[in-house]
Design a protein around this motif. Structure first.
Motif, PDB file in Angstrom:
ATOM      1  N   PRO A 148      24.397   4.506   1.940  1.00  0.00           N
ATOM      2  CA  PRO A 148      24.479   4.397   0.494  1.00  0.00           C
ATOM      3  C   PRO A 148      24.267   2.988  -0.025  1.00  0.00           C
ATOM      4  O   PRO A 148      24.014   2.800  -1.201  1.00  0.00           O
ATOM      5  N   ARG A 149      24.391   1.991   0.817  1.00  0.00           N
ATOM      6  CA  ARG A 149      24.245   0.615   0.355  1.00  0.00           C
ATOM      7  C   ARG A 149      23.842  -0.278   1.521  1.00  0.00           C
ATOM      8  O   ARG A 149      24.104   0.027   2.685  1.00  0.00           O
ATOM      9  N   GLN A 150      23.204  -1.361   1.221  1.00  0.00           N
ATOM     10  CA  GLN A 150      22.678  -2.232   2.262  1.00  0.00           C
ATOM     11  C   GLN A 150      23.781  -2.848   3.112  1.00  0.00           C
ATOM     12  O   GLN A 150      23.586  -3.193   4.262  1.00  0.00           O
ATOM     13  N   SER A 151      24.967  -3.008   2.538  1.00  0.00           N
ATOM     14  CA  SER A 151      26.046  -3.673   3.255  1.00  0.00           C
ATOM     15  C   SER A 151      26.765  -2.774   4.249  1.00  0.00           C
ATOM     16  O   SER A 151      27.678  -3.211   4.929  1.00  0.00           O
ATOM     17  N   THR A 152      26.385  -1.498   4.317  1.00  0.00           N
ATOM     18  CA  THR A 152      27.048  -0.580   5.233  1.00  0.00           C
ATOM     19  C   THR A 152      26.890  -1.048   6.675  1.00  0.00           C
ATOM     20  O   THR A 152      25.802  -1.397   7.114  1.00  0.00           O
ATOM     21  N   ALA A 153      27.982  -1.023   7.427  1.00  0.00           N
ATOM     22  CA  ALA A 153      27.937  -1.439   8.826  1.00  0.00           C
ATOM     23  C   ALA A 153      27.099  -0.458   9.630  1.00  0.00           C
ATOM     24  O   ALA A 153      26.961   0.712   9.267  1.00  0.00           O
ATOM     25  N   PRO A 154      26.515  -0.916  10.745  1.00  0.00           N
ATOM     26  CA  PRO A 154      25.722  -0.016  11.579  1.00  0.00           C
ATOM     27  C   PRO A 154      26.573   1.152  12.074  1.00  0.00           C
ATOM     28  O   PRO A 154      27.748   0.997  12.404  1.00  0.00           O
ATOM     29  N   LEU A 155      25.963   2.341  12.109  1.00  0.00           N
ATOM     30  CA  LEU A 155      26.680   3.514  12.588  1.00  0.00           C
ATOM     31  C   LEU A 155      26.824   3.447  14.103  1.00  0.00           C
ATOM     32  O   LEU A 155      25.837   3.264  14.818  1.00  0.00           O
ATOM     33  N   PRO A 156      28.029   3.599  14.636  1.00  0.00           N
ATOM     34  CA  PRO A 156      28.196   3.594  16.091  1.00  0.00           C
ATOM     35  C   PRO A 156      27.595   4.851  16.691  1.00  0.00           C
ATOM     36  O   PRO A 156      27.547   5.899  16.037  1.00  0.00           O
ATOM     37  N   PRO A 157      27.128   4.796  17.920  1.00  0.00           N
ATOM     38  CA  PRO A 157      26.551   5.999  18.541  1.00  0.00           C
ATOM     39  C   PRO A 157      27.620   7.058  18.781  1.00  0.00           C
ATOM     40  O   PRO A 157      28.768   6.732  19.112  1.00  0.00           O
TER      41      PRO A 157
END
Length: 539
Positions: A148-157
């Motif tokens: 939803p936004r550029q600041s979102t942390a990377p999704l963990p696998p």
């Protein structure tokens, strides 16, 4: 102390479940705390139509709030227990917080993290819900709508348990602009789900290739986890014959495709090819080549490959018989979480087989670990040892809980034993099982330890031979922590279930599986058997 007999579990056809394939389709668009999305609704509609066309009992959730989504997941987990195939598809926002991936219901805020953990749904909740199915467990995440936004942390696998496969669309946000139409991930998935006579492993391989090609490489579906080594077909077959139940049932075209995928390095195909090549009753019997296939699969880290290879070393098929090597491979598979290997090691140490000394404490630990991974025979074994008074701190309620779970997991041998030999377990355990069946709405008769027709009908219903309306398992807590997907360990006293309307399910027309096995010579008549599947029948 009662004697413990050894009963070799023959390969028995499981009685048909009331619904052998179930799916949950989730599409979240109208977010309260973020810009609305067009795609998920269309994606969910397309997947619902496609899966219903292939005989799935589909639960569709559109713009669902947090409380409803968690409740529906608990209900779906109960439904999936007696299904052969469970599939969950999710299209909507996903965000990361504290090293965990969260699905965002329509009313959940994207921040702060404390609110997200409370109202979001952690990905392990989906994995647990699908993970109770008996054969194939698929979780499909459409990442097109994830960021939803550029600041979102990377999704963990994702970290699914052994036997569950998670497929994602690859890079977050890399998606075609479908607007009100279904996105490319959903449209391609719907297409491959309808291809007849294609085994699920080959189907997913083709899906990934097609998606990558159509997206110009921007969508490269990623896989996490492994499917169980049982062949399955999503689409209805073109032929009048029933879908293959074992790898040996594949037709020539399907076998050729299996061999091609095995040559390309697909581990599951290598396992399937090895299974049919190591079957003495199959005209393609070639145990030496099966060993070579398994050796290749072992290099990928496959616990199942180690397990199958251990069987061949134990029996001396395709290799020289080597009990020490077989034991080492069983242990290696067990350390990787393979429930069948854990159960076999429990049997081996209980009986002192394969050159091992008898060690009942070690056997008990192996049975417990396998049972907590929901291995049907292991759950029965652990219940038997509790019933025999061999597990400190555990009593009749615990034995009944494991017996109930074994029924839900589809143990045809246990079903037959409960029908034909109801007094294998003591009266207190039988009463506790009646209470457990009553807790979940299968039984409303007397708690007397006597297995009359009402109790027998409840046992068959819990197994899945006939569904009773209005019943549901006590919802499991949807944990929102990083450790939420650890193997479930039951408490020493059963959890209090949510009240459900008590009903007496009608006895179904299906015949109960019969037991074609005997306890070892010299064992007392009143004994509790311990199950170790025969080599050809192990999962």
């Amino acid at each position: 102390m009662r004697l413990t007999a050894i009963l070799l579990m023959l390969f028995l056809p499981f009685a048909a479940a009331a619904q052998d394939r179930v799916a949950m389709v989730i599409g979240i668009s109208a977010y309260e705390d973020a810009a609305p999305l067009d795609g998920p609704r269309a994606d969910a509609a397309l997947l619902t139509q496609t899966l219903e066309g292939q005989g799935f009992d589909v639960t569709t959730l559109i713009d669902t709030d947090s409380a409803t989504l968690k409740r529906e997941l608990s209900d779906f987990a109960f439904q999936a227990e007696t299904a052969d195939i469970a599939l969950i598809y999710y299209a909507g926002r996903r965000v990361a917080s504290g090293g965990q991936s969260y699905l965002i219901p329509v009313d959940a805020p994207l921040a702060p993290a404390s609110a997200l953990r409370q109202q979001g749904v952690a990905l392990p909740a989906l994995l647990r819900a699908a993970g109770k199915a008996r054969q194939i467990r698929l979780v499909l995440l459409d990442n097109c709508h994830a960021a939803p936004r550029q600041s979102t942390a990377p999704l963990p696998p994702p970290e699914p348990r052994l036997g569950t496969l998670v497929v994602t669309s690859g890079e977050v946000g890399a998606c075609d602009k479908g607007g009100e139409n279904a996105g490319l991930f959903a449209a391609t998935l719907a297409e491959v789900l309808t291809e007849p006579d294609v085994e699920v492993g080959a189907m997913l391989d083709g899906f990934r290739a097609t998606l990558r090609s159509r997206s110009g490489g921007s969508l490269s579906a990623r896989r996490f986890g492994r499917l169980t080594p049982t062949p399955a077909f999503i689409a209805e077959t073109d032929s009048a014959d029933a879908a293959p139940q074992t790898w040996g049932d594949l037709d020539p075209a399907q076998s050729q495709r299996l061999a091609e995928l095995a040559r390309q390095g697909d581990t599951r195909s290598q396992l399937g090819l090895a299974a049919l090549q190591s079957d003495p009753d199959d005209p393609r019997y070639d145990p030496e080549t099966a060993v070579a296939q398994l050796m290749r699969a072992v290099e990928t880290g496959s616990a199942e490959a180690r397990y199958q290879l251990a069987q061949l070393y134990e029996e001396g098929r395709g290799v020289g018989q080597d009990e020490a090597r077989a034991t080492a491979l069983y242990r290696d598979a067990a350390e990787r979480g393979h429930a069948g290997a854990l159960n076999d090691l429990g049997f081996i140490h209980l009986q002192g087989e394969l050159g091992q000394e008898t060690d009942s404490d070690l056997a008990l630990d192996y049975f417990r670990r396998a049972a907590d991974r929901r291995h049907p025979a292991a759950m029965f074994n652990f219940a038997a040892m509790i019933d025999d008074g061999k597990v400190p701190g555990r009593g009749a309620a615990d034995a009944a809980l494991y017996l109930y779970r074994a029924l839900r997991a589809g143990d045809g041998t246990l079903l037959g034993l409960m029908q034909d030999e109801p007094k294998l377990f003591n009266s207190e355990t039988r009463k506790a099982l009646q209470r457990k069946l009553s807790d979940f709405g299968f039984y409303d008769g007397a708690i007397d330890g006597l297995y009359g027709e009402g109790t027998q009908a409840a046992i068959r219903a819990a197994f899945g031979m006939k569904a009773a309306e209005g019943q549901g398992e006590a919802p499991e807590t949807v944990e929102e922590t990083r450790g939420a997907d650890t193997p479930e360990a039951p408490p020493s006293t059963p959890a209090t279930p949510v009240a459900a309307p008590a009903q007496t399910p009608a006895a179904p027309a299906e015949e109960t599986p019969k037991i074609d096995a005997e306890p070892e010579p010299g064992a007392d008549q009143n004994v509790t058997p311990v199950l170790r599947p025969k080599q050809a029948a192990r999962e």
